[in-house]
Design a protein around this motif. Structure first.
Motif, PDB file in Angstrom:
ATOM      1  N   TYR A  31       0.850  -1.184   0.000  1.00 46.73           N
ATOM      2  CA  TYR A  31       0.000   0.000   0.000  1.00 46.73           C
ATOM      3  C   TYR A  31       0.886   1.235   0.000  1.00 46.73           C
ATOM      4  O   TYR A  31       1.839   1.302   0.771  1.00 46.73           O
ATOM      5  CB  TYR A  31      -0.870   0.044   1.256  1.00 46.73           C
ATOM      6  CG  TYR A  31      -2.149  -0.748   1.195  1.00 46.73           C
ATOM      7  CD1 TYR A  31      -2.295  -1.852   0.384  1.00 46.73           C
ATOM      8  CD2 TYR A  31      -3.228  -0.389   1.973  1.00 46.73           C
ATOM      9  CE1 TYR A  31      -3.470  -2.561   0.349  1.00 46.73           C
ATOM     10  CE2 TYR A  31      -4.402  -1.090   1.954  1.00 46.73           C
ATOM     11  CZ  TYR A  31      -4.516  -2.180   1.134  1.00 46.73           C
ATOM     12  OH  TYR A  31      -5.680  -2.878   1.108  1.00 46.73           O
ATOM     13  N   SER A  56      -5.404  -3.000 -12.492  1.00 44.54           N
ATOM     14  CA  SER A  56      -6.307  -4.084 -12.124  1.00 44.54           C
ATOM     15  C   SER A  56      -7.693  -3.557 -11.797  1.00 44.54           C
ATOM     16  O   SER A  56      -8.683  -4.079 -12.254  1.00 44.54           O
ATOM     17  CB  SER A  56      -5.771  -4.788 -10.889  1.00 44.54           C
ATOM     18  OG  SER A  56      -5.406  -6.075 -11.162  1.00 44.54           O
ATOM     19  N   ALA A  57      -7.763  -2.522 -10.957  1.00 43.19           N
ATOM     20  CA  ALA A  57      -9.059  -2.004 -10.533  1.00 43.19           C
ATOM     21  C   ALA A  57      -8.865  -0.616  -9.968  1.00 43.19           C
ATOM     22  O   ALA A  57      -7.758  -0.243  -9.608  1.00 43.19           O
ATOM     23  CB  ALA A  57      -9.696  -2.892  -9.465  1.00 43.19           C
ATOM     24  N   ILE A  58      -9.941   0.172  -9.925  1.00 40.97           N
ATOM     25  CA  ILE A  58      -9.930   1.464  -9.246  1.00 40.97           C
ATOM     26  C   ILE A  58     -11.145   1.483  -8.331  1.00 40.97           C
ATOM     27  O   ILE A  58     -12.275   1.369  -8.794  1.00 40.97           O
ATOM     28  CB  ILE A  58      -9.979   2.625 -10.258  1.00 40.97           C
ATOM     29  CG1 ILE A  58      -8.734   2.601 -11.122  1.00 40.97           C
ATOM     30  CG2 ILE A  58     -10.085   3.934  -9.545  1.00 40.97           C
ATOM     31  CD1 ILE A  58      -8.612   3.749 -12.060  1.00 40.97           C
ATOM     32  N   THR A  59     -10.902   1.586  -7.031  1.00 41.13           N
ATOM     33  CA  THR A  59     -11.998   1.548  -6.056  1.00 41.13           C
ATOM     34  C   THR A  59     -12.241   2.936  -5.505  1.00 41.13           C
ATOM     35  O   THR A  59     -11.285   3.629  -5.157  1.00 41.13           O
ATOM     36  CB  THR A  59     -11.612   0.648  -4.869  1.00 41.13           C
ATOM     37  OG1 THR A  59     -11.181  -0.581  -5.344  1.00 41.13           O
ATOM     38  CG2 THR A  59     -12.782   0.437  -3.966  1.00 41.13           C
ATOM     39  N   GLY A  60     -13.482   3.324  -5.373  1.00 41.25           N
ATOM     40  CA  GLY A  60     -13.818   4.574  -4.691  1.00 41.25           C
ATOM     41  C   GLY A  60     -14.676   4.237  -3.496  1.00 41.25           C
ATOM     42  O   GLY A  60     -15.576   3.417  -3.595  1.00 41.25           O
ATOM     43  N   VAL A  61     -14.397   4.848  -2.358  1.00 41.24           N
ATOM     44  CA  VAL A  61     -15.193   4.557  -1.179  1.00 41.24           C
ATOM     45  C   VAL A  61     -15.398   5.846  -0.402  1.00 41.24           C
ATOM     46  O   VAL A  61     -14.511   6.699  -0.361  1.00 41.24           O
ATOM     47  CB  VAL A  61     -14.528   3.454  -0.327  1.00 41.24           C
ATOM     48  CG1 VAL A  61     -13.168   3.856   0.140  1.00 41.24           C
ATOM     49  CG2 VAL A  61     -15.369   3.100   0.854  1.00 41.24           C
ATOM     50  N   TYR A  70      -8.617   4.191  -4.443  1.00 40.50           N
ATOM     51  CA  TYR A  70      -7.517   3.228  -4.491  1.00 40.50           C
ATOM     52  C   TYR A  70      -7.235   2.933  -5.954  1.00 40.50           C
ATOM     53  O   TYR A  70      -8.143   2.547  -6.694  1.00 40.50           O
ATOM     54  CB  TYR A  70      -7.919   1.904  -3.844  1.00 40.50           C
ATOM     55  CG  TYR A  70      -8.169   1.905  -2.368  1.00 40.50           C
ATOM     56  CD1 TYR A  70      -9.330   2.427  -1.846  1.00 40.50           C
ATOM     57  CD2 TYR A  70      -7.262   1.317  -1.493  1.00 40.50           C
ATOM     58  CE1 TYR A  70      -9.579   2.398  -0.493  1.00 40.50           C
ATOM     59  CE2 TYR A  70      -7.514   1.275  -0.147  1.00 40.50           C
ATOM     60  CZ  TYR A  70      -8.662   1.817   0.346  1.00 40.50           C
ATOM     61  OH  TYR A  70      -8.916   1.770   1.684  1.00 40.50           O
ATOM     62  N   HIS A  72      -5.329   0.202  -8.029  1.00 41.75           N
ATOM     63  CA  HIS A  72      -4.619  -1.076  -7.862  1.00 41.75           C
ATOM     64  C   HIS A  72      -3.888  -1.381  -9.150  1.00 41.75           C
ATOM     65  O   HIS A  72      -4.512  -1.554 -10.195  1.00 41.75           O
ATOM     66  CB  HIS A  72      -5.603  -2.206  -7.582  1.00 41.75           C
ATOM     67  CG  HIS A  72      -6.418  -2.001  -6.359  1.00 41.75           C
ATOM     68  ND1 HIS A  72      -5.909  -2.137  -5.095  1.00 41.75           N
ATOM     69  CD2 HIS A  72      -7.709  -1.691  -6.193  1.00 41.75           C
ATOM     70  CE1 HIS A  72      -6.856  -1.901  -4.205  1.00 41.75           C
ATOM     71  NE2 HIS A  72      -7.952  -1.622  -4.840  1.00 41.75           N
ATOM     72  N   SER A  83      -1.033  -0.730  -4.473  1.00 41.52           N
ATOM     73  CA  SER A  83      -2.283   0.019  -4.321  1.00 41.52           C
ATOM     74  C   SER A  83      -1.941   1.429  -3.877  1.00 41.52           C
ATOM     75  O   SER A  83      -1.436   1.627  -2.786  1.00 41.52           O
ATOM     76  CB  SER A  83      -3.183  -0.637  -3.285  1.00 41.52           C
ATOM     77  OG  SER A  83      -3.377  -1.974  -3.579  1.00 41.52           O
TER      78      SER A  83
ATOM     79  N   ARG B 318     -17.814  -2.061   2.426  1.00 37.25           N
ATOM     80  CA  ARG B 318     -17.747  -1.815   0.983  1.00 37.25           C
ATOM     81  C   ARG B 318     -17.078  -3.006   0.346  1.00 37.25           C
ATOM     82  O   ARG B 318     -16.046  -3.452   0.808  1.00 37.25           O
ATOM     83  CB  ARG B 318     -16.919  -0.538   0.724  1.00 37.25           C
ATOM     84  CG  ARG B 318     -16.519  -0.306  -0.685  1.00 37.25           C
ATOM     85  CD  ARG B 318     -17.541   0.547  -1.385  1.00 37.25           C
ATOM     86  NE  ARG B 318     -17.027   1.033  -2.667  1.00 37.25           N
ATOM     87  CZ  ARG B 318     -17.349   0.528  -3.842  1.00 37.25           C
ATOM     88  NH1 ARG B 318     -18.168  -0.479  -3.913  1.00 37.25           N
ATOM     89  NH2 ARG B 318     -16.856   1.038  -4.942  1.00 37.25           N
ATOM     90  N   LYS B 320     -15.814  -4.189  -3.489  1.00 39.01           N
ATOM     91  CA  LYS B 320     -15.661  -3.790  -4.881  1.00 39.01           C
ATOM     92  C   LYS B 320     -15.332  -5.040  -5.685  1.00 39.01           C
ATOM     93  O   LYS B 320     -14.406  -5.772  -5.332  1.00 39.01           O
ATOM     94  CB  LYS B 320     -14.541  -2.759  -4.997  1.00 39.01           C
ATOM     95  CG  LYS B 320     -13.944  -2.637  -6.345  1.00 39.01           C
ATOM     96  CD  LYS B 320     -14.685  -1.616  -7.146  1.00 39.01           C
ATOM     97  CE  LYS B 320     -14.051  -1.558  -8.521  1.00 39.01           C
ATOM     98  NZ  LYS B 320     -14.995  -1.157  -9.523  1.00 39.01           N
ATOM     99  N   ARG B 322     -14.341  -6.424  -9.447  1.00 37.55           N
ATOM    100  CA  ARG B 322     -13.957  -6.057 -10.811  1.00 37.55           C
ATOM    101  C   ARG B 322     -13.837  -7.354 -11.589  1.00 37.55           C
ATOM    102  O   ARG B 322     -12.991  -8.164 -11.315  1.00 37.55           O
ATOM    103  CB  ARG B 322     -12.648  -5.276 -10.809  1.00 37.55           C
ATOM    104  CG  ARG B 322     -12.397  -4.512 -12.094  1.00 37.55           C
ATOM    105  CD  ARG B 322     -11.858  -5.367 -13.194  1.00 37.55           C
ATOM    106  NE  ARG B 322     -10.486  -5.726 -13.006  1.00 37.55           N
ATOM    107  CZ  ARG B 322      -9.959  -6.882 -13.389  1.00 37.55           C
ATOM    108  NH1 ARG B 322     -10.696  -7.786 -13.968  1.00 37.55           N
ATOM    109  NH2 ARG B 322      -8.698  -7.116 -13.182  1.00 37.55           N
TER     110      ARG B 322
END
Lengths: 152, 388, 136
Positions: A31, A56-61, A70, A72, A83, B318, B320, B322
């Motif tokens: 991280y 890989s992914a984009i996370t919103g929280v 985030y 990734h 990340s 949460r 997520k 993908r």
């Protein structure tokens, strides 16, 4: 945690310098917490030094006082998941777009905008109604905590 | 010549799931393409925050019907990682067996559909006849042909009986002969080669920068496979060979799947021999501590990643998800440029689109000839009047 | 032309074999033993703990209080059930048992509701759990 992961974490620490904090959170999970102004430069430096990387992914929280994003990225040569974490203002969340560095982040950022309302500056085609139907209003963000609907 | 816009989908005989493409064509050559998703968006990420961890196992299973084993494996692995618990060794081997069986089932489905797209209906029927054998094996092991319900948090729900192992050993030669025939047809048949070779070329640098995953990337010489790079469950103890092809066209992507069939069969045979004895399930707490965890699994279509954030308690804060097709759409949309309209089904089927994984409820009233979009609240009000 | 005998042989073999179609309502086919069909509820074994209602993913099970015997028992609605068998896993007293019956289609939705009638409700008999609980 293997010492291989420690070595890679130290290498990332030396690349990032004092622009962020680096933690080893588990096997092959690193991280990196930075701020949104230096994010693109840090990612570019990491990719130049560590080889090819893909999104890989984009996370919103949404947390109590900020909105956290985030990014990734998986590095193919060293086999670790990096990340990158940034915190944004809750009223007007604006984040830098990754599409200038890795074009494949286009759909991930569009989904984060459609469902959470995070604007990505520099995105070629940011639009609403990417996943939601066309007759929803433009300030309809289902993943926000003040959204009402669905619960019995 | 002027540019004509050709809408494709959401209902079309060449598509297995609804998606909408707008092709701009100049004569027969495609100039540009625009993708529109969201026909199967069901709001699952929001729904998962209102249910407990145990109830979410079955919700994550129903995100996709064909890849349901990969979804439950990833979800249970992520939750176990958050609590710091690992599944017992016998359960890890059983999870490998059911994952590889589901991979064979999914690859046979898409190879059969690829044969049907180009008009080769005999091959389609023969491949789906052999898929019945795999579905009977799944029913023997898990209790249902497709929607398995096998993984749970802390292990698996049933053991592999002697009957299953004997049935598998009896059917292995039949399956192997069928796979040899599929490989021979795809390598030598002139019509298959004419439709698939040199169509939809994706170069290696584009595959990495546009973030392709799974067989879409492995067909372009990118060596990524979660079972090899980031091993989970029993893949730590049984090594796997990653299959790549250099050409980068639709033929290479299909051949990656054909070769993976043999590899999966070998993995199941080896894990049946090496399976340790013991418990197949462990106790697990209902309330989890605060924290985050990321789980990655190789679904039949590519890399599946779950990111879980928990604030303690019985329900997640949460999740997520993908899914692999979401990442693969952008690379494929860029390969359409320069191809003819007749190549569209061949390119689309080579990426194995699974849109129910990707994400609206659209209602069509045939009698009145009307199409309207509705929200989940309205639907609940209409159809739940009789349920108190 | 070397493949002609193989093709003709294959065609003749397929034409002369017995058809695989099974005339379904007249000839039944049995599923395998572990097949997940309809559940059966035994009220004399139930303790009224409510874990089946808590773990059901769709809310197909609801607990109801019976005032004449002063206990709670579940009622089932098969219209919402997805046959995941989490209720069977969660019940430590084996009061819900699996069967392989799958022919549940009906024209009347009320037939899918299963509830123990008031007069048949047995009194509560406390006893030890029969099965290990995996979620604590």
């Amino acid at each position: 945690m293997a010492e291989n992961d420690e070595k890679i974490a130290d290498k990332v620490r030396s690349i990032v310098g004092d622009r962020g904090e680096v933690h080893l959170k588990g096997k092959r999970r690193i991280y990196i917490k930075t701020s949104k102004d230096v994010l693109l430069k840090v990612i570019k430096d990491v990719i130049d030094n560590m080889g090819e990387t893909y999104v890989s992914a984009i996370t919103g929280v949404e947390l109590e006082d900020t909105i956290r994003v985030y990014y990734h990225l998986w590095n193919i040569r060293s086999k670790v998941l990096l990340s990158f974490i940034i915190d944004l203002n809750k009223e007007a969340p604006e984040a830098p777009s990754l599409t200038s560095v890795i074009p494949g982040a286009m759909f991930h950022e569009n989904e984060a905008y459609d469902l959470l309302g995070i604007k990505f500056t520099g995105h070629p085609n940011l639009h609403k109604h990417f996943l939601l139907p066309e007759d929803t209003p433009s300030d309809f963000f289902p993943l926000r905590s003040n959204f009402k609907g669905g619960e019995k | 010549m002027s540019i004509v816009t050709l809408p494709f989908g959401p209902q079309h005989p060449a598509l297995e799931e609804p998606e909408h493409f707008r092709f701009k064509v100049d004569g027969e050559i495609i100039v540009d393409v625009e993708v529109r998703l969201g026909y199967l968006h069901r709001g699952i990420e929001r729904l998962m925050t209102t249910k407990s961890y145990i109830q979410n196992i079955y919700l994550s299973e129903r995100i996709c019907g064909i890849c349901n084993v990969a979804h439950t494996t990833c979800y249970t692995q992520t939750v176990e990682q958050l609590a710091g618990v690992e599944a017992p060794p016998r359960a890890q081997y059983l999870r490998l067996i059911v994952n590889e069986l589901a991979r064979i089932h999914s690859h046979l489905l898409i190879i059969g559909l690829a044969a049907e797209e180009i008009g080769f209906e005999t091959m389609f029927m023969w491949i789906w006849r052999d898929r019945e054998i795999v579905m009977r094996l799944m029913e023997e092991l898990t209790g249902n042909r497709v929607m398995s319900g096998y993984n749970t948090i802390g292990g698996v729900r049933r053991d592999a009986t002697e009957k299953f192992i004997n049935m598998f050993k009896k059917k292995t030669p039949v399956l192997k002969e069928s796979f040899e025939q599929i490989k021979k047809v795809f390598e030598e048949d002139p019509i298959v080669r004419k439709r698939f070779v040199d169509v939809g070329i994706l170069k290696k640098a584009d595959a990495i920068s546009l973030s392709a995953v799974g067989p879409t990337a492995r067909g372009s010489k990118v060596l990524i496979d979660v079972r090899y790079d980031d091993p989970y469950q029993a893949y730590k103890e049984i090594p796997i060979n990653v299959i790549t092809y250099d050409e980068g066209d639709s033929w290479a992507r299909m051949m990656v799947r054909v070769d993976e069939l043999f590899e999966s069969l070998r993995l199941i045979e080896e894990s049946i021999e090496k399976m340790p004895k013991g418990d197949y399930r462990k106790t697990f707490p209902r309330r989890l501590p605060e924290g985050e965890s990321i789980g990655r699994v190789e679904a039949p279509r590519g890399e599946l990643i779950y990111h879980l954030i928990s604030k303690g308690g019985e329900k997640p804060f949460r999740i997520k998800v993908r899914t692999p097709t979401f990442s693969n759409l952008l690379p494929i949309a860029t390969t359409f440029k320069g191809e003819t309209i007749a190549d569209i089904p061949a390119i689309l089927i080579s990426v194995d689109p699974c849109f129910c994984c990707t994400e609206r409820i659209e209602i069509v009233d045939i009698n009145k000839g009307k199409v309207w979009y509705t929200s989940r609240r309205e639907l609940s009000r209409l159809y739940r009047r009789d349920q108190k | 032309m070397s493949f002609m005998p193989k093709i003709i042989g294959g065609v003749i073999k397929q034409v002369l074999r017995r058809p695989v179609t099974r005339k379904y309502p007249l000839e039944k086919s049995e599923p395998s033993e572990g097949f997940r069909g309809r559940m059966e509820f035994y009220p004399e074994l139930c303790m009224g703990c409510g874990l089946c209602e808590r773990d059901c993913p769709t809310g197909a099970i609801k607990m109801e209080f019976y005032p004449n015997v002063k206990r709670r028992m579940p009622k089932f609605y098969y219209g919402l059930c997805i046959f995941c068998y989490q209720c069977i896993d969660s019940c430590a007293w084996n009061a819900i048992k699996p069967t392989t019956r799958f022919e549940l289609s009906t024209y009347n939705k009320e037939e899918l509701r299963e509830r123990v009638p008031d007069e048949e409700a047995p009194p509560l008999k406390p006893r030890k759990p029969e099965k290990r609980l995996y979620f604590r």
